[in-house]
Scaffold this active site. Structure first.
Site, PDB file in Angstrom:
ATOM      1  N   CYS A   4       0.873  -1.179  -0.034  1.00 24.99           N
ATOM      2  CA  CYS A   4       0.011   0.026  -0.063  1.00 24.99           C
ATOM      3  C   CYS A   4       0.804   1.423  -0.216  1.00 24.99           C
ATOM      4  CB  CYS A   4      -0.904  -0.072   1.159  1.00 24.99           C
ATOM      5  SG  CYS A   4      -1.882   1.605   1.552  1.00 24.99           S
ATOM      6  N   HIS A  46      -3.785   0.771   8.346  1.00 22.44           N
ATOM      7  CA  HIS A  46      -4.504   0.164   7.203  1.00 22.44           C
ATOM      8  C   HIS A  46      -6.010  -0.121   7.213  1.00 22.44           C
ATOM      9  CE1 HIS A  46      -4.326  -0.755   2.829  1.00 22.44           C
ATOM     10  NE2 HIS A  46      -5.052  -1.622   3.294  1.00 22.44           N
ATOM     11  N   HIS A  96      -8.864   7.544   3.078  1.00 20.91           N
ATOM     12  CA  HIS A  96      -8.311   8.762   2.942  1.00 20.91           C
ATOM     13  C   HIS A  96      -9.319  10.115   2.733  1.00 20.91           C
ATOM     14  CE1 HIS A  96      -7.961   7.347  -1.226  1.00 20.91           C
ATOM     15  NE2 HIS A  96      -7.839   8.378  -1.552  1.00 20.91           N
TER      16      HIS A  96
HETATM   17 ZN   LIG Z   1      -2.388   1.313   3.480  1.00 22.87          ZN
END
Ligand SMILES: [Zn+2]
Length: 106
Positions: A4, A46, A96
């Site tokens: 990621c 995450h 996000h």
């Molecule tokens: Zn991530």
């Protein structure tokens, strides 16, 4: 998550200008800005999906950072837009928030 890109930024494996950081939240400029101010506000852990956030306290921490960035960039009074990405259709599978500022429309 090993692959990621946002996790790599959190781990400082990809050099990025860090605009704001605390224990839970990281803020950095979008690599492809679409507005004079274009920041990404992300949780350090995450999380792929909005619906998978188990601690609602995390939202408060993220929103507190958004508010701080709005004030810091002098964007109050209708000079910004916020979008939340985190449902699998976004480019990066890491929850996000985009903060766009100083634009008439986006
Ligand atoms: Zn991530």
């Amino acid at each position: 998550m090993d692959n990621c890109i946002f996790c790599k930024i959190v781990r400082k494996e990809i050099p990025t200008e860090i605009v704001f950081e605390n224990d839970d939240v990281l803020v950095f400029p979008d690599l492809h800005p679409r507005a004079p101010v274009h920041l990404l506000i992300i949780p350090k852990i995450h999380i792929e999906e909005f619906a998978k956030v188990e601690e609602s306290e995390l939202f408060k921490k993220l929103f507190d950072a958004v508010s701080l960035m709005i004030k810091k960039n002098d964007l109050e009074n209708n000079r910004y837009k916020i979008t939340i990405n985190g449902g699998g259709l976004q480019e990066v599978d890491h929850l996000h928030i985009h903060l766009y500022g100083k634009v008439a429309s986006l």
